[in-house]
Design a protein around this motif. Sequence first.
Motif, PDB file in Angstrom:
ATOM      1  N   GLY A  97     -33.213   0.155  -2.653  1.00 17.81           N
ATOM      2  CA  GLY A  97     -34.369  -0.721  -2.783  1.00 17.81           C
ATOM      3  C   GLY A  97     -35.655   0.011  -3.110  1.00 17.81           C
ATOM      4  N   ARG A  98     -36.208   0.722  -2.135  1.00 22.16           N
ATOM      5  CA  ARG A  98     -37.516   1.352  -2.335  1.00 22.16           C
ATOM      6  C   ARG A  98     -37.467   2.520  -3.311  1.00 22.16           C
ATOM      7  N   LEU A  99     -36.358   3.288  -3.324  1.00 23.58           N
ATOM      8  CA  LEU A  99     -36.274   4.425  -4.234  1.00 23.58           C
ATOM      9  C   LEU A  99     -35.691   4.043  -5.590  1.00 23.58           C
ATOM     10  N   GLY A 100     -35.039   2.893  -5.680  1.00 28.95           N
ATOM     11  CA  GLY A 100     -34.485   2.433  -6.947  1.00 28.95           C
ATOM     12  C   GLY A 100     -33.320   3.264  -7.457  1.00 28.95           C
ATOM     13  N   PHE A 101     -32.573   3.901  -6.556  1.00 30.58           N
ATOM     14  CA  PHE A 101     -31.486   4.774  -6.978  1.00 30.58           C
ATOM     15  C   PHE A 101     -30.351   3.967  -7.596  1.00 30.58           C
ATOM     16  N   GLN A 102     -29.873   4.413  -8.774  1.00 29.53           N
ATOM     17  CA  GLN A 102     -28.857   3.674  -9.524  1.00 29.53           C
ATOM     18  C   GLN A 102     -27.499   4.379  -9.578  1.00 29.53           C
ATOM     19  N   GLY A 103     -27.402   5.590  -9.028  1.00 30.36           N
ATOM     20  CA  GLY A 103     -26.172   6.365  -9.151  1.00 30.36           C
ATOM     21  C   GLY A 103     -25.168   6.071  -8.051  1.00 30.36           C
ATOM     22  N   VAL A 104     -24.222   6.998  -7.886  1.00 28.41           N
ATOM     23  CA  VAL A 104     -23.138   6.855  -6.911  1.00 28.41           C
ATOM     24  C   VAL A 104     -23.613   7.313  -5.534  1.00 28.41           C
ATOM     25  N   ILE A 105     -23.325   6.516  -4.506  1.00 36.42           N
ATOM     26  CA  ILE A 105     -23.554   6.938  -3.127  1.00 36.42           C
ATOM     27  C   ILE A 105     -22.209   7.373  -2.550  1.00 36.42           C
ATOM     28  N   PHE A 106     -22.128   8.656  -2.171  1.00 36.43           N
ATOM     29  CA  PHE A 106     -20.943   9.214  -1.528  1.00 36.43           C
ATOM     30  C   PHE A 106     -21.150   9.213  -0.017  1.00 36.43           C
ATOM     31  N   SER A 107     -20.109   8.900   0.735  1.00 29.04           N
ATOM     32  CA  SER A 107     -20.187   9.220   2.158  1.00 29.04           C
ATOM     33  C   SER A 107     -20.037  10.722   2.313  1.00 29.04           C
ATOM     34  N   ASP A 108     -20.556  11.279   3.406  1.00 29.83           N
ATOM     35  CA  ASP A 108     -20.137  12.625   3.759  1.00 29.83           C
ATOM     36  C   ASP A 108     -18.714  12.512   4.305  1.00 29.83           C
ATOM     37  N   ASP A 109     -18.067  13.623   4.554  1.00 34.33           N
ATOM     38  CA  ASP A 109     -16.677  13.630   4.994  1.00 34.33           C
ATOM     39  C   ASP A 109     -16.493  12.753   6.233  1.00 34.33           C
ATOM     40  N   LEU A 110     -15.630  11.754   6.136  1.00 31.40           N
ATOM     41  CA  LEU A 110     -15.423  10.814   7.241  1.00 31.40           C
ATOM     42  C   LEU A 110     -14.566  11.380   8.357  1.00 31.40           C
ATOM     43  N   THR A 111     -14.033  12.585   8.206  1.00 31.25           N
ATOM     44  CA  THR A 111     -13.300  13.199   9.310  1.00 31.25           C
ATOM     45  C   THR A 111     -14.224  14.018  10.216  1.00 31.25           C
ATOM     46  N   MET A 112     -15.500  14.163   9.832  1.00 26.71           N
ATOM     47  CA  MET A 112     -16.447  14.931  10.643  1.00 26.71           C
ATOM     48  C   MET A 112     -16.775  14.192  11.934  1.00 26.71           C
ATOM     49  N   GLU A 113     -17.154  14.956  12.957  1.00 27.68           N
ATOM     50  CA  GLU A 113     -17.465  14.355  14.251  1.00 27.68           C
ATOM     51  C   GLU A 113     -18.621  13.368  14.148  1.00 27.68           C
ATOM     52  N   GLY A 114     -19.565  13.653  13.254  1.00 23.56           N
ATOM     53  CA  GLY A 114     -20.709  12.760  13.096  1.00 23.56           C
ATOM     54  C   GLY A 114     -20.343  11.369  12.613  1.00 23.56           C
ATOM     55  N   ALA A 115     -19.120  11.207  12.070  1.00 26.86           N
ATOM     56  CA  ALA A 115     -18.664   9.894  11.607  1.00 26.86           C
ATOM     57  C   ALA A 115     -17.859   9.150  12.658  1.00 26.86           C
ATOM     58  N   SER A 116     -17.534   9.807  13.766  1.00 30.09           N
ATOM     59  CA  SER A 116     -16.616   9.235  14.750  1.00 30.09           C
ATOM     60  C   SER A 116     -17.183   8.015  15.455  1.00 30.09           C
ATOM     61  N   VAL A 117     -18.492   7.839  15.421  1.00 32.25           N
ATOM     62  CA  VAL A 117     -19.097   6.684  16.091  1.00 32.25           C
ATOM     63  C   VAL A 117     -18.611   5.369  15.505  1.00 32.25           C
ATOM     64  N   ALA A 118     -18.088   5.392  14.284  1.00 35.18           N
ATOM     65  CA  ALA A 118     -17.658   4.146  13.636  1.00 35.18           C
ATOM     66  C   ALA A 118     -16.226   3.757  13.981  1.00 35.18           C
ATOM     67  N   GLY A 119     -15.474   4.636  14.694  1.00 29.11           N
ATOM     68  CA  GLY A 119     -14.100   4.309  15.069  1.00 29.11           C
ATOM     69  C   GLY A 119     -13.080   5.119  14.292  1.00 29.11           C
ATOM     70  N   GLY A 120     -11.906   4.529  14.045  1.00 30.81           N
ATOM     71  CA  GLY A 120     -10.845   5.202  13.314  1.00 30.81           C
ATOM     72  C   GLY A 120     -11.175   5.310  11.831  1.00 30.81           C
ATOM     73  N   ILE A 121     -10.274   5.915  11.068  1.00 30.58           N
ATOM     74  CA  ILE A 121     -10.586   6.215   9.678  1.00 30.58           C
ATOM     75  C   ILE A 121     -10.792   4.954   8.848  1.00 30.58           C
ATOM     76  N   VAL A 122     -10.032   3.905   9.096  1.00 27.54           N
ATOM     77  CA  VAL A 122     -10.223   2.663   8.338  1.00 27.54           C
ATOM     78  C   VAL A 122     -11.571   2.042   8.685  1.00 27.54           C
ATOM     79  N   ALA A 123     -11.919   2.030   9.979  1.00 32.05           N
ATOM     80  CA  ALA A 123     -13.215   1.490  10.392  1.00 32.05           C
ATOM     81  C   ALA A 123     -14.362   2.320   9.817  1.00 32.05           C
ATOM     82  N   ARG A 124     -14.191   3.645   9.765  1.00 31.31           N
ATOM     83  CA  ARG A 124     -15.233   4.510   9.200  1.00 31.31           C
ATOM     84  C   ARG A 124     -15.428   4.212   7.720  1.00 31.31           C
ATOM     85  N   ALA A 125     -14.329   4.110   6.989  1.00 30.77           N
ATOM     86  CA  ALA A 125     -14.428   3.834   5.559  1.00 30.77           C
ATOM     87  C   ALA A 125     -15.052   2.472   5.309  1.00 30.77           C
TER      88      ALA A 125
END
Length: 345
Positions: free
Chosen positions: A244-272
């Motif tokens: 929105g504010r930055l108007g970015f039009q490219g690809v947004i990648f997640s960082d690696d979903l196996t990292m501990e910082g992603a664990s708050v979202a649950g299992g791998i399917v929930a993280r994705a």
Amino acid sequence: MKSSPALPGPVMLDVAAHEITAEEREILQHPLVGGVILFARNYAEPEQLRALTGAIRAARPELVISVDHEGGRVQRFREGFTRLPAMRRLGEAWAADPVVGRARARQAGFVLAAELRAHGVDLSYAPVLDLDYGVSSVIGDRAFHRDPQVTVELAGEVVAGLADAGLRAVGKHFPGHGAVEADSHVAIPVDGRSFEAVWAEDIVPFRLLSAQLGGVMPAHVIFENIDARPAGFSRFWLQDILRGRLGFQGVIFSDDLTMEGASVAGGIVARAEAAHSAGCDMVLVCNRPDMAVDLLDNWHPQAQAGSRERIVALRPRPGTAPADPGTLAGWAPYRAARDGVLALA
């Protein structure tokens, strides 16, 4: 087996070794797969890397082949490749002479991209746009500078150097990982600053360079006074601010979903699903083939308008750099840029 889809899917995964196995070749045909990320374990020497990328391309031509190849301590291919400086070294060169610093930054981006292109790699997750607050060990000398304007100058030159050799840039880690001590590979970093503080400093490089970036990777950092979710799972950060504010039009990648910082979202399917719903076009699952297979078997994401086309647009521009190492070695622009990079050592 059914023929592979014409467009890449939203999952970026890895392979185990120097060659792809029959099982991995089968996995690459899955319609959710959109790319392969390579690591140091996938590299022995230049010809082996060209054979590996060629085999991946033969298995599925539309896949994006990527690598974390920044320079300094984050450089996956070393023997036979130019040793690229850590980005802080470019900041130090700028401090001594801004004209020289900017020139070396562009040369570093050019050499990085030209060497990857010559070995069949489409994309590097670079440059780091985090600011060097002096507190983050995982960022550390991967950052150019503490000053956001200097970071914009030098990162902009690296981005231009990448483009000179045909590669798109991926800025990371939005909206900024440099002000937190915890490493999101093994912990869940929390940043207590206000939005105004982050906007005034950390977001500046992303804001000023967004039109030049092919991709952005968000941080697994929770900005607790702004959103309870890590940035990579946050519609506020990815949709309201980045798109929105930055108007970015490219690809947004997640960082690696196996990292501990992603664990708050649950299992791998929930993280994705959390990353995808927040706005990530492509999710990374690294170093855990069991989790990658689980995701491919059990995730059924809703298609996002324009997402696959954005991924396709990441592929290198043809004709901008030699496609083989032998020709590259004799190419005058590459040799001059490499001499400049080596002068930093």
